[in-house]
Design a protein around this motif. Sequence first.
Motif, PDB file in Angstrom:
ATOM      1  N   SER A 175     -55.309 -16.865   2.771  1.00 20.79           N
ATOM      2  CA  SER A 175     -56.870 -16.750   2.371  1.00 20.79           C
ATOM      3  C   SER A 175     -56.799 -16.821   0.795  1.00 20.79           C
ATOM      4  O   SER A 175     -56.035 -16.332   0.179  1.00 20.79           O
ATOM      5  CB  SER A 175     -57.552 -15.527   2.743  1.00 20.79           C
ATOM      6  N   ARG A 176     -57.861 -17.374   0.421  1.00 17.21           N
ATOM      7  CA  ARG A 176     -58.215 -17.483  -1.207  1.00 17.21           C
ATOM      8  C   ARG A 176     -59.841 -16.993  -1.118  1.00 17.21           C
ATOM      9  O   ARG A 176     -60.634 -17.649  -0.825  1.00 17.21           O
ATOM     10  CB  ARG A 176     -58.251 -18.995  -1.716  1.00 17.21           C
ATOM     11  N   GLY A 177     -60.022 -15.488  -1.180  1.00 15.19           N
ATOM     12  CA  GLY A 177     -61.433 -14.939  -1.344  1.00 15.19           C
ATOM     13  C   GLY A 177     -61.614 -15.169   0.307  1.00 15.19           C
ATOM     14  O   GLY A 177     -61.044 -14.769   1.117  1.00 15.19           O
ATOM     15  N   ARG A 178     -62.901 -15.708   0.436  1.00 16.96           N
ATOM     16  CA  ARG A 178     -63.181 -16.053   1.650  1.00 16.96           C
ATOM     17  C   ARG A 178     -62.664 -17.317   2.467  1.00 16.96           C
ATOM     18  O   ARG A 178     -63.104 -17.530   3.785  1.00 16.96           O
ATOM     19  CB  ARG A 178     -64.907 -16.123   1.729  1.00 16.96           C
ATOM     20  N   GLU A 179     -62.290 -18.135   1.617  1.00 15.48           N
ATOM     21  CA  GLU A 179     -61.775 -19.396   2.087  1.00 15.48           C
ATOM     22  C   GLU A 179     -60.315 -19.470   2.538  1.00 15.48           C
ATOM     23  O   GLU A 179     -59.549 -18.722   1.978  1.00 15.48           O
ATOM     24  CB  GLU A 179     -61.748 -20.378   0.730  1.00 15.48           C
ATOM     25  N   SER A 180     -60.276 -19.790   3.622  1.00 11.91           N
ATOM     26  CA  SER A 180     -58.884 -20.228   4.144  1.00 11.91           C
ATOM     27  C   SER A 180     -58.060 -21.357   4.070  1.00 11.91           C
ATOM     28  O   SER A 180     -58.603 -22.441   3.950  1.00 11.91           O
ATOM     29  CB  SER A 180     -58.991 -19.836   5.774  1.00 11.91           C
ATOM     30  N   MET A 181     -56.744 -21.183   3.671  1.00  9.69           N
ATOM     31  CA  MET A 181     -56.132 -22.679   2.980  1.00  9.69           C
ATOM     32  C   MET A 181     -54.905 -22.662   4.080  1.00  9.69           C
ATOM     33  O   MET A 181     -54.252 -21.731   4.439  1.00  9.69           O
ATOM     34  CB  MET A 181     -55.889 -22.441   1.624  1.00  9.69           C
ATOM     35  N   GLY A 182     -54.364 -23.957   4.153  1.00  8.74           N
ATOM     36  CA  GLY A 182     -53.201 -24.082   4.970  1.00  8.74           C
ATOM     37  C   GLY A 182     -52.156 -24.847   4.133  1.00  8.74           C
ATOM     38  O   GLY A 182     -52.382 -25.472   2.951  1.00  8.74           O
ATOM     39  N   ALA A 183     -50.915 -24.718   4.566  1.00 11.10           N
ATOM     40  CA  ALA A 183     -49.770 -25.222   3.806  1.00 11.10           C
ATOM     41  C   ALA A 183     -48.777 -25.521   4.897  1.00 11.10           C
ATOM     42  O   ALA A 183     -48.751 -25.005   5.966  1.00 11.10           O
ATOM     43  CB  ALA A 183     -49.248 -24.349   2.701  1.00 11.10           C
ATOM     44  N   GLU A 184     -47.762 -26.422   4.462  1.00 12.20           N
ATOM     45  CA  GLU A 184     -46.608 -26.779   5.276  1.00 12.20           C
ATOM     46  C   GLU A 184     -45.346 -26.344   5.209  1.00 12.20           C
ATOM     47  O   GLU A 184     -44.276 -26.566   5.691  1.00 12.20           O
ATOM     48  CB  GLU A 184     -46.536 -28.313   5.567  1.00 12.20           C
ATOM     49  N   ALA A 185     -45.171 -25.610   3.944  1.00 14.02           N
ATOM     50  CA  ALA A 185     -43.786 -25.105   3.367  1.00 14.02           C
ATOM     51  C   ALA A 185     -42.865 -24.280   4.621  1.00 14.02           C
ATOM     52  O   ALA A 185     -43.498 -23.247   4.877  1.00 14.02           O
ATOM     53  CB  ALA A 185     -43.787 -24.458   2.178  1.00 14.02           C
TER      54      ALA A 185
END
Length: 677
Positions: free
Chosen positions: A301-311
Motif C-alpha cells: 500500500s501507498r496510502g490508500r492506493e495499492s501497488m503491485g510488484a514482481e520482485a
Amino acid sequence: MPTLDEKINEHFPGRVVRKDLTAKVKGNAVVPTYVLEYLLGQYCATDDEASIEKGVENVRKIINRHYVHREEAELVKSTIRDKGNYRIIDRITVALNDRRDVHEASFTNLGLRKVVISDDWVRKFPKLLTGGVWCLIDMAYFPSDERDATPWLIEKVKPIQLSNFDFEQYKQQRARFTTEEWAGFLMQSIGFNPEHFGQRNKLLQLTRLIPFCERNYNLIELGPKGTGKSHIFSEFSPHGMLISGGEVTAAKLFVNNSTGQIGLVGYWDSVAFDEFAGPDKRIPKGLVDIMKNYMANQSFSRGRESMGAEASMSFIGNTKRSVAYMLKHSDLFEQLPPAYYDTAFLDRLHSYLPGWEVEIIRGEMFTQGFGFVVDYLAEVLRYMRTLDYSDAYNAYFKLDDTITTRDKVAIQKTFSGLMKVLYPHQSCTKEEVKELLEFAIESRRRVKLQLMKMDETFREREVRFAYKDLETGKRVEVFTLEELQYNLVRQMSEEEEETTTAEDQAAPGKAPSAPEPEEQHIVIKENQKGISYQRLFAPYLKGATEIHLIDPYLRKFHQVKNLMEFCEMLYRIKPVGDEIRLKVFTNAESGEKQEADSLLIQVQTHLQGTGIDMDYEIEPQGTQHARSIETDTGWKILLDRGLDIFQRYDYKDAFNLANALQEERMCKGFEVTYVRV
C-alpha cells in the motif's frame, strides 16, 4: 564424442567464456562478475587459445585504464580534466533533487556527488534511481564561473547488460544437450566444476537461480558459513540486488510515502537479504507486516492506493547449531530475528534450501571450463519470468488432495523455476519430472514441518506431502532428507544402546546374543549423513571367517582408500586372536592395472599381522560382475555402488571430521539389499 566444452562452443558461439578468465582479469578490482564477463564476452567468447590470450590482455587494459579504483579516484578526476572527456567504469546511483528540479548522480568509486544527469538517461534506465548500476560512462569536464555549478558532465551512460537475445534459439540449442550435460553447463556457468557435485548438490546450487526466473518467489537458505550463499545474488545478475546486513526500511524496499517513489521491489527482479539470521537484530514490526502482505499478494500500500510488484525475495543467513540439535530442541528457524520469527511471515516462504547440505567452497570446486557469459544467462532467466511451467507435471502426477492451496502454490513455483532452469524447452522424461517435483515438495515440506512445531494451529489439518502416479495409481509421500537421516541415525543409536545394555547386564563370562540381522532392502538418499561401513555391514559380517568382495572399481586412490576403511571395519569387529580371509575381485583397463596393483599391494602389506588376510584379483575391464559382499556365514550384500558410497571431501585437511568419521561424510544416492544364500 565432443567434450562438454567443445559442445558448448559449438552451439553457443559468442555467448560463452572460459570461467577461469574472470579471476585472471579481476585482480584486486572489487567489481561484480557480470561486469567482467560482459567485457570478456566482447573479447574472449571463443575457444581459440591465441584469441583468448589477446582478448584477456584487451580486457585487462580496459579494466586498468577505465575501471575506477577508489584509491585512484583523484588521479581519474585529473585525467578527465586534462583530456576534457574520458570513459570510466563505475557504479552510479541517481536521485531527484526536487529543489533544483534535476536528477543528480553519485559515483561509488570516483567519489563525485550531485553530478547532474540528463532526464533522458534516467527515463531510459530507471534502475539508476534504485541502489546503483554499474555502467560505462563518458565523463566530460567544463569549468564554469556560475555559482554552485559543477564542472562534471555526464555525456553518455551505458549500463553493463546485454541488449537482446533470441529465446527460441536458446531452446533449440538446449535440446542438443543431455540433461547431465546441461546441468554441467549451468554449473560451469555459475563457476563450479560439475564433477565435484552430485545430482542433488547441483539442484541445490541451481535452486538459487529460481528468484531470477520466477516472479514473486520467496526463498530462504540457512546454513553454515563459507558455502557461497550470497555469491549468486551479488555477482550473478544485473537484475538482482543484495542488501547486506539484512536490514532495510519499508520506504527503501517498497515505497516512500512522502515522495511517492517506489522502492527496490519495483525495479529489481530479485531482492536478497544477506546475513538475514541473528536473534539480536532489531527489525521494525511494521516492515514485517508489509512484507507479509507483499509475499502473499504481490502488492503493498501507498496510502490508500495499492501497488503491485514482481520482485522475488531471498533470505540468506547462517546457522550456529547442528541440524540434529535444532530438530530435537528447537526448529530450523531458530536463528531468525524475533520480528521474522513469525509463523504468518514464514508461511509465505515457498522453499527452504537446506544450506547445511551445501559443501563449504574449496579451491578445486571452481571450474576452468566454459560457461554462459553471466549477463547472457541473466537475460534468459529474466525473459522466462513471463512464462509459467507450473503445470508441466500434470501429465504424469497429481498432488495429494490434502495439500493446502498455499502449499500447492509453493510447490508449483519451485517446480516451475527448476523446469525453466533445466528444461526451458519443456522436453523431459517422466523420471526427470518426478525428480523436480519431489525436490519441490520437499522444499515446501521443510517449511511446513517447522511451522507445525512452532504453532499447533498448523497441526489441526492433516497435510500429506505426497503425489499420485497417474500411470500406476501409486501414492508416494515425500520426506525431507533430514527426517530420513535423523530417524535412521536415531534408530541405529538406539539399537547400539540396547546391545550395550544387554552386554553390561550379562552374567560374567557369558556374552549376550545380538539381534539377528534380517533380509531387507534399504535406500540411502544423496547428501544423507550418519552412514558408515560399520552400520551398513558389521551386523552381517560378524562371525565370518571368509569374505568375498566384488567391486569392479578399485583402481584409483580414493577407491582403494575405501577398501582400506572396509578392512579397518573388519579389524574392529574381528574377535581378538581370530583371522578373516578377505578375497577382493576388481577390474582395470590395461593402462590402469599398474596403478591398481601398486595401491592394492600397499593395502595388502599394511594388513600383514593384523589378522586380516587380504588377497586380490584384477580382471580385464569389461568383465562384468555385480558389486557385492558374500560371507561364509550365508549372507550376501548387494551393492549398487560398491564401496564408493561417499561424496568427495577434503581428505587433505587433517582437522576435517570427515577424515576420521564416515558418519560426517555426505553420501551419494545408493541402495543395499541383504539376502541369505
